[in-house]
Write an enzyme that holds these catalytic residues in place. Sequence first.
Site, PDB file in Angstrom:
ATOM      1  N   GLU A 274      -2.724 -38.791  22.371  1.00 46.79           N
ATOM      2  CA  GLU A 274      -1.333 -38.411  22.657  1.00 46.79           C
ATOM      3  C   GLU A 274      -0.497 -38.445  21.380  1.00 46.79           C
ATOM      4  O   GLU A 274       0.420 -37.643  21.207  1.00 46.79           O
ATOM      5  CB  GLU A 274      -0.754 -39.347  23.739  1.00 46.79           C
ATOM      6  CG  GLU A 274      -1.367 -39.028  25.107  1.00 46.79           C
ATOM      7  CD  GLU A 274      -1.440 -40.203  26.058  1.00 46.79           C
ATOM      8  OE1 GLU A 274      -0.784 -41.232  25.820  1.00 46.79           O
ATOM      9  OE2 GLU A 274      -2.186 -40.096  27.054  1.00 46.79           O
TER      10      GLU A 274
ATOM     11  N   GLY B  28      -6.021 -46.794  30.663  1.00 45.07           N
ATOM     12  CA  GLY B  28      -4.621 -46.377  30.737  1.00 45.07           C
ATOM     13  C   GLY B  28      -4.035 -46.705  32.105  1.00 45.07           C
ATOM     14  O   GLY B  28      -3.653 -47.837  32.387  1.00 45.07           O
ATOM     15  N   GLY B  29      -3.992 -45.703  32.961  1.00 44.88           N
ATOM     16  CA  GLY B  29      -3.359 -45.823  34.280  1.00 44.88           C
ATOM     17  C   GLY B  29      -3.722 -47.092  35.043  1.00 44.88           C
ATOM     18  O   GLY B  29      -2.842 -47.784  35.566  1.00 44.88           O
TER      19      GLY B  29
ATOM     20  N   GLY C 162      -6.251 -39.420  32.009  1.00 47.99           N
ATOM     21  CA  GLY C 162      -5.183 -39.282  32.995  1.00 47.99           C
ATOM     22  C   GLY C 162      -5.408 -38.161  33.993  1.00 47.99           C
ATOM     23  O   GLY C 162      -4.523 -37.797  34.752  1.00 47.99           O
TER      24      GLY C 162
ATOM     25  N   HIS D 133      -4.207 -42.410  18.848  1.00 49.32           N
ATOM     26  CA  HIS D 133      -4.483 -42.011  20.236  1.00 49.32           C
ATOM     27  C   HIS D 133      -4.273 -40.500  20.359  1.00 49.32           C
ATOM     28  O   HIS D 133      -3.415 -39.934  19.668  1.00 49.32           O
ATOM     29  CB  HIS D 133      -3.533 -42.770  21.169  1.00 49.32           C
ATOM     30  CG  HIS D 133      -3.879 -42.610  22.615  1.00 49.32           C
ATOM     31  ND1 HIS D 133      -3.551 -41.478  23.319  1.00 49.32           N
ATOM     32  CD2 HIS D 133      -4.557 -43.407  23.465  1.00 49.32           C
ATOM     33  CE1 HIS D 133      -4.001 -41.600  24.568  1.00 49.32           C
ATOM     34  NE2 HIS D 133      -4.620 -42.760  24.673  1.00 49.32           N
TER      35      HIS D 133
ATOM     36  N   ASN E 260      -3.984 -50.048  27.821  1.00 53.15           N
ATOM     37  CA  ASN E 260      -2.954 -49.278  27.120  1.00 53.15           C
ATOM     38  C   ASN E 260      -1.881 -48.867  28.119  1.00 53.15           C
ATOM     39  O   ASN E 260      -2.094 -47.959  28.911  1.00 53.15           O
ATOM     40  CB  ASN E 260      -3.619 -48.054  26.467  1.00 53.15           C
ATOM     41  CG  ASN E 260      -2.610 -47.101  25.857  1.00 53.15           C
ATOM     42  OD1 ASN E 260      -1.455 -47.463  25.629  1.00 53.15           O
ATOM     43  ND2 ASN E 260      -3.050 -45.874  25.585  1.00 53.15           N
ATOM     44  N   TRP E 261      -0.742 -49.539  28.052  1.00 51.20           N
ATOM     45  CA  TRP E 261       0.309 -49.272  29.040  1.00 51.20           C
ATOM     46  C   TRP E 261       1.069 -47.981  28.756  1.00 51.20           C
ATOM     47  O   TRP E 261       1.890 -47.556  29.551  1.00 51.20           O
ATOM     48  CB  TRP E 261       1.298 -50.439  29.079  1.00 51.20           C
ATOM     49  CG  TRP E 261       0.726 -51.709  29.635  1.00 51.20           C
ATOM     50  CD1 TRP E 261      -0.584 -51.966  29.956  1.00 51.20           C
ATOM     51  CD2 TRP E 261       1.452 -52.893  29.953  1.00 51.20           C
ATOM     52  NE1 TRP E 261      -0.707 -53.230  30.443  1.00 51.20           N
ATOM     53  CE2 TRP E 261       0.524 -53.833  30.451  1.00 51.20           C
ATOM     54  CE3 TRP E 261       2.796 -53.259  29.857  1.00 51.20           C
ATOM     55  CZ2 TRP E 261       0.905 -55.111  30.859  1.00 51.20           C
ATOM     56  CZ3 TRP E 261       3.170 -54.539  30.254  1.00 51.20           C
ATOM     57  CH2 TRP E 261       2.225 -55.446  30.753  1.00 51.20           C
ATOM     58  N   LYS E 262       0.872 -47.421  27.565  1.00 51.34           N
ATOM     59  CA  LYS E 262       1.612 -46.217  27.164  1.00 51.34           C
ATOM     60  C   LYS E 262       3.122 -46.461  27.317  1.00 51.34           C
ATOM     61  O   LYS E 262       3.570 -47.591  27.137  1.00 51.34           O
ATOM     62  CB  LYS E 262       1.134 -45.008  27.962  1.00 51.34           C
ATOM     63  CG  LYS E 262      -0.394 -44.853  27.892  1.00 51.34           C
ATOM     64  CD  LYS E 262      -0.882 -43.542  28.381  1.00 51.34           C
ATOM     65  CE  LYS E 262      -2.407 -43.508  28.258  1.00 51.34           C
ATOM     66  NZ  LYS E 262      -2.978 -42.226  28.641  1.00 51.34           N
TER      67      LYS E 262
ATOM     68  N   GLU F 248     -12.459 -41.001  23.221  1.00 56.66           N
ATOM     69  CA  GLU F 248     -11.736 -40.406  24.339  1.00 56.66           C
ATOM     70  C   GLU F 248     -12.005 -38.921  24.431  1.00 56.66           C
ATOM     71  O   GLU F 248     -11.454 -38.143  23.662  1.00 56.66           O
ATOM     72  CB  GLU F 248     -10.223 -40.683  24.247  1.00 56.66           C
ATOM     73  CG  GLU F 248      -9.622 -40.682  22.842  1.00 56.66           C
ATOM     74  CD  GLU F 248      -8.091 -40.761  22.849  1.00 56.66           C
ATOM     75  OE1 GLU F 248      -7.502 -41.014  23.896  1.00 56.66           O
ATOM     76  OE2 GLU F 248      -7.490 -40.535  21.798  1.00 56.66           O
TER      77      GLU F 248
ATOM     78  N   SER G  50      -9.733 -42.278  32.303  1.00 49.57           N
ATOM     79  CA  SER G  50      -9.815 -42.480  33.742  1.00 49.57           C
ATOM     80  C   SER G  50     -10.762 -43.598  34.168  1.00 49.57           C
ATOM     81  O   SER G  50     -11.441 -43.481  35.187  1.00 49.57           O
ATOM     82  CB  SER G  50     -10.202 -41.163  34.433  1.00 49.57           C
ATOM     83  OG  SER G  50      -9.251 -40.158  34.159  1.00 49.57           O
TER      84      SER G  50
HETATM   85  P1  PGA Z   1      -6.360 -43.186  31.453  1.00 43.70           P
HETATM   86  O1  PGA Z   1      -5.790 -43.325  29.969  1.00 43.70           O
HETATM   87  O2  PGA Z   1      -7.229 -44.401  31.705  1.00 43.70           O
HETATM   88  O3  PGA Z   1      -5.135 -43.167  32.334  1.00 43.70           O
HETATM   89  O4  PGA Z   1      -7.147 -41.927  31.522  1.00 43.70           O
HETATM   90  C1  PGA Z   1      -6.546 -43.899  28.942  1.00 43.70           C
HETATM   91  C2  PGA Z   1      -5.850 -43.775  27.606  1.00 43.70           C
HETATM   92  O5  PGA Z   1      -5.414 -42.667  27.262  1.00 43.70           O
HETATM   93  O6  PGA Z   1      -5.716 -44.782  26.863  1.00 43.70           O
END
Ligand code: PGA
Length: 258
Positions: free
Chosen positions: A96, A234-235, A172, A94, A9-11, A166, A213
């Site tokens: 977010e 994510g990251g 993050g 998600h 997930n590149w956000k 999640e 993470s």
């Molecule tokens: P993260 O993000 O791996 O940077 O914690 C994951 C996500 O929210 O998809």
Amino acid sequence: MRIPIIAGNWKMHKTVQESVDLVREMKRGLNEIQGIEKVIVPPFVSLGAVAELLGPTSIKLGAQNMHWEEQGAYTGEVSPLMLQGLCQYVIIGHSERRTYFGETNETVNRKVRAAFDHGLLPIMCVGENLEQNEAGETEAFVSQQMREGLVGLTAEKVSKIVVAYEPIWAIGTGRAATGVEANRIIGLVIRGTIAELHNETTAQAARVQYVGSVKPSNVVEFMSQPDIDGALVGGASLKAADFTEITRLAAEVKGTGR
Ligand code: PGA
């Protein structure tokens, strides 16, 4: 047997050109990894260019969100019709989106149903925040998200869903949950709720990812758990070497073709 699935997930990162560059960097390495589904989820504007670049590889594409209507006066939204043919997966709800854009279990449900109606596979996100976790409300909260997110779906559809668990406090922040605890919630609450709504076969067929993470140094801990079928990254998905390594390790732990 459930096919493991790693999604990046590149956000809200990477321009179209940067997306193309990043995919060029990881394409060959990722394509060679077998026995696991690999999904890249760039921003909407990069989907077309990335799809073209991937061509007939084994790497799949996903979108980060979508509206439930096919078209209409919804400025700024993207519809399932627009994603059809462009990608195979779509992340829905998600944390977010829920936190910053007001998405609720009801809108998540509409989107999940719309995804299935248009041949897209939803990656439906659920998970508790730190406060709920510390108050011991995780089970009740996640179970409700599952119930309300899956309203009106047949067992056949639910068996094809990907649920992304999640624990929001682990996203993050560099603070991942433990594999054992994530596995417990996934088995007890996520599969448990599906079994209550439908049956045990459906609960065992649906795939569930861990989110929060995930990196090369901890992916094995999560993938070694029996109820965890993959990760939404994510990251670390923004670094070609890390994402490829995470995928390689996940495939190795789960065993090719499992
Ligand atoms: P993260 O993000 O791996 O940077 O914690 C994951 C996500 O929210 O998809």
